[in-house]
Design an enzyme around this catalytic site. Structure first.
Site, PDB file in Angstrom:
ATOM      1  N   HIS A   1      13.926  -6.518   5.081  1.00  9.06           N
ATOM      2  CA  HIS A   1      14.131  -7.055   3.729  1.00  9.06           C
ATOM      3  C   HIS A   1      15.144  -8.205   3.756  1.00  9.06           C
ATOM      4  O   HIS A   1      14.941  -9.243   3.129  1.00  9.06           O
ATOM      5  CB  HIS A   1      14.706  -5.975   2.814  1.00  9.06           C
ATOM      6  CG  HIS A   1      13.803  -4.806   2.563  1.00  9.06           C
ATOM      7  ND1 HIS A   1      14.129  -3.528   2.930  1.00  9.06           N
ATOM      8  CD2 HIS A   1      12.578  -4.713   1.976  1.00  9.06           C
ATOM      9  CE1 HIS A   1      13.179  -2.697   2.566  1.00  9.06           C
ATOM     10  NE2 HIS A   1      12.208  -3.381   1.991  1.00  9.06           N
TER      11      HIS A   1
ATOM     12  N   GLN B   1       1.780   2.327  -7.676  1.00 10.13           N
ATOM     13  CA  GLN B   1       1.158   1.912  -6.412  1.00 10.13           C
ATOM     14  C   GLN B   1       1.137   3.049  -5.394  1.00 10.13           C
ATOM     15  O   GLN B   1       0.659   2.871  -4.277  1.00 10.13           O
ATOM     16  CB  GLN B   1       1.835   0.661  -5.839  1.00 10.13           C
ATOM     17  CG  GLN B   1       3.195   0.896  -5.199  1.00 10.13           C
ATOM     18  CD  GLN B   1       3.812  -0.401  -4.713  1.00 10.13           C
ATOM     19  OE1 GLN B   1       4.155  -1.286  -5.511  1.00 10.13           O
ATOM     20  NE2 GLN B   1       3.962  -0.563  -3.406  1.00 10.13           N
TER      21      GLN B   1
ATOM     22  N   GLU C   1       5.035 -10.043   6.582  1.00 12.28           N
ATOM     23  CA  GLU C   1       3.740  -9.838   7.246  1.00 12.28           C
ATOM     24  C   GLU C   1       3.561  -8.385   7.696  1.00 12.28           C
ATOM     25  O   GLU C   1       2.483  -7.994   8.107  1.00 12.28           O
ATOM     26  CB  GLU C   1       3.609 -10.791   8.442  1.00 12.28           C
ATOM     27  CG  GLU C   1       3.428 -12.223   8.014  1.00 12.28           C
ATOM     28  CD  GLU C   1       3.207 -13.189   9.164  1.00 12.28           C
ATOM     29  OE1 GLU C   1       3.553 -12.836  10.313  1.00 12.28           O
ATOM     30  OE2 GLU C   1       2.688 -14.291   8.897  1.00 12.28           O
ATOM     31  N   LYS C   2       4.633  -7.605   7.604  1.00 15.14           N
ATOM     32  CA  LYS C   2       4.518  -6.169   7.858  1.00 15.14           C
ATOM     33  C   LYS C   2       3.401  -5.571   6.989  1.00 15.14           C
ATOM     34  O   LYS C   2       2.611  -4.744   7.426  1.00 15.14           O
ATOM     35  CB  LYS C   2       5.864  -5.512   7.550  1.00 15.14           C
ATOM     36  CG  LYS C   2       5.845  -4.048   7.262  1.00 15.14           C
ATOM     37  CD  LYS C   2       6.023  -3.269   8.505  1.00 15.14           C
ATOM     38  CE  LYS C   2       5.917  -1.768   8.370  1.00 15.14           C
ATOM     39  NZ  LYS C   2       6.019  -1.180   7.074  1.00 15.14           N
TER      40      LYS C   2
ATOM     41  N   VAL D   1      10.072  -7.845  11.192  1.00 13.72           N
ATOM     42  CA  VAL D   1      11.328  -7.548  11.899  1.00 13.72           C
ATOM     43  C   VAL D   1      11.219  -6.132  12.469  1.00 13.72           C
ATOM     44  O   VAL D   1      10.776  -5.204  11.775  1.00 13.72           O
ATOM     45  CB  VAL D   1      12.533  -7.669  10.955  1.00 13.72           C
ATOM     46  CG1 VAL D   1      13.820  -7.298  11.668  1.00 13.72           C
ATOM     47  CG2 VAL D   1      12.624  -9.082  10.400  1.00 13.72           C
TER      48      VAL D   1
HETATM   49  P1  AMP Z   1       8.992  -2.803   0.387  1.00 13.88           P
HETATM   50  O1  AMP Z   1      10.382  -2.530  -0.068  1.00 13.88           O
HETATM   51  O2  AMP Z   1       8.523  -1.904   1.474  1.00 13.88           O
HETATM   52  O3  AMP Z   1       8.031  -2.910  -0.772  1.00 13.88           O
HETATM   53  O4  AMP Z   1       9.030  -4.236   1.049  1.00 13.88           O
HETATM   54  C1  AMP Z   1       9.496  -5.372   0.349  1.00 13.88           C
HETATM   55  C2  AMP Z   1       9.142  -6.613   1.128  1.00 13.88           C
HETATM   56  O5  AMP Z   1       9.759  -6.562   2.419  1.00 13.88           O
HETATM   57  C3  AMP Z   1       7.627  -6.735   1.397  1.00 13.88           C
HETATM   58  O6  AMP Z   1       7.259  -8.088   1.253  1.00 13.88           O
HETATM   59  C4  AMP Z   1       7.495  -6.254   2.806  1.00 13.88           C
HETATM   60  O7  AMP Z   1       6.387  -6.790   3.483  1.00 13.88           O
HETATM   61  C5  AMP Z   1       8.788  -6.776   3.412  1.00 13.88           C
HETATM   62  N1  AMP Z   1       9.114  -6.013   4.632  1.00 13.88           N
HETATM   63  C6  AMP Z   1       9.238  -4.669   4.746  1.00 13.88           C
HETATM   64  N2  AMP Z   1       9.489  -4.330   6.027  1.00 13.88           N
HETATM   65  C7  AMP Z   1       9.517  -5.480   6.736  1.00 13.88           C
HETATM   66  C8  AMP Z   1       9.721  -5.802   8.114  1.00 13.88           C
HETATM   67  N3  AMP Z   1       9.939  -4.866   9.036  1.00 13.88           N
HETATM   68  N4  AMP Z   1       9.681  -7.105   8.471  1.00 13.88           N
HETATM   69  C9  AMP Z   1       9.445  -8.073   7.565  1.00 13.88           C
HETATM   70  N5  AMP Z   1       9.246  -7.844   6.257  1.00 13.88           N
HETATM   71  C10 AMP Z   1       9.278  -6.562   5.843  1.00 13.88           C
END
Ligand code: AMP
Length: 280
Positions: free
Chosen positions: A37, A61, A148-149, A176
């Site tokens: 993040h 979701q 891109e995760k 990451v």
């Molecule tokens: P989330 O809190 O899981 O909804 O993620 C919020 C944002 O962070 C989304 O755009 C995810 O794709 C991104 N994100 C989550 N984990 C990673 C990671 N390991 N590397 C890059 N972006 C991430």
């Protein structure tokens, strides 16, 4: 950093900033923040005058009640991390604030939502699109940053922006990983330290698939990965798919597509993990 719960107040404040000519970089999250993040936020801070982050565990979701209930939440820790990347505005709404009325929007993303996450998590991407559209309407970003995760989510959001003619840029950011290769995820917090070590196996298998791409056609390559997970009692494979990066449709032969990616969803106990890797 200011923390605001009210959508109206957030919109008013950001409207004022935009009238002053400030550009807004926005990173939507569900909290339990980690380096993945923070990498999005650093980029957003660099490329815009104002960094806005949202933390909202979006109930619509989640197609799995257990996953929603057990989703990690730690706002106070998150705020410290947000200060460290000089976040300007944290928008942290309540469920009632985001959804004062029953949700009726229905988006049609066509073939993009019929595969992988869309196929295994019914309603998931509609829930994502509804919340992201509302978050965009409140935070008025010039640029919004996505990892891109969640590669399929990124494709869905790009389509949403196209369909709704939204005046903003979607900025993709690389995955990451932990030192052992495990893709960082809030859900990793639910793994034991031992599971977290073992979960490196997911990325190792993706790397192996990439390495074997020149020897195997897509179908035997997929079978190889299925066999590898069948032989490992720590995991239950939900899907392993090889797909075109643009259409996300399965690839049956090499060479026709510009960019091909392998996608995986796997259960470790009651924690569901996803990852992906570009194959060419
Ligand atoms: P989330 O809190 O899981 O909804 O993620 C919020 C944002 O962070 C989304 O755009 C995810 O794709 C991104 N994100 C989550 N984990 C990673 C990671 N390991 N590397 C890059 N972006 C991430």
């Amino acid at each position: 950093m200011v923390t605001i719960q009210s959508p109206q107040e957030t919109l008013m404040r950001i409207n004022r900033l935009k009238k002053e000519g400030k550009s807004i970089g926005f990173v939507p999250t569900m909290g339990a923040l980690h380096e993945g993040h923070l990498s999005l936020m650093r980029k957003a801070k660099e490329e815009n005058d104002v960094l806005v982050v949202s933390i909202f565990v979006n109930p619509i979701q989640f197609n799995n009640k257990n996953d929603l209930e057990k989703y990690p939440r730690n706002l106070e820790e998150d705020k410290k991390k947000l200060e460290s990347v000089q976040c300007d505005i944290l928008f942290a709404p309540t469920v009632e604030g985001m959804y004062p009325e029953p949700v009726t929007e229905k988006y049609d993303f066509g073939e993009l939502e019929q595969v992988m996450e869309g196929a295994f998590r019914p309603g998931h991407f509609n829930g994502v699109a509804v919340v992201v559209k509302r978050l965009f309407d409140i935070t008025l970003p010039d640029r919004a940053y996505f990892g891109e995760k969640d590669f399929q989510q990124l494709a869905i959001i790009r389509r949403l922006v196209e369909m709704e003619h939204l005046p903003l840029e979607i900025v993709p950011c690389p995955i990451v990983r932990e030192e052992n290769g495990l893709a960082m995820s809030s859900r990793n917090e639910r793994l034991t330290p031992e599971q977290r070590e073992k979960a490196a196996f997911i990325y190792q298998t993706l790397q192996l698939a990439k390495k074997r791409k020149d020897d195997l056609c897509p179908s035997p390559l997929k079978q190889m990965v299925v066999n590898i997970f069948d032989a490992n009692p720590d995991f239950k494979l939900e899907y392993f798919e090889i797909a075109d990066e643009k259409t996300l449709q399965p690839v049956t032969a090499w060479g026709k597509q510009e960019n091909v990616r392998a996608f995986i969803a796997v259960w470790m106990g009651d924690v569901r993990l996803i990852d992906n890797i570009r194959l060419n």
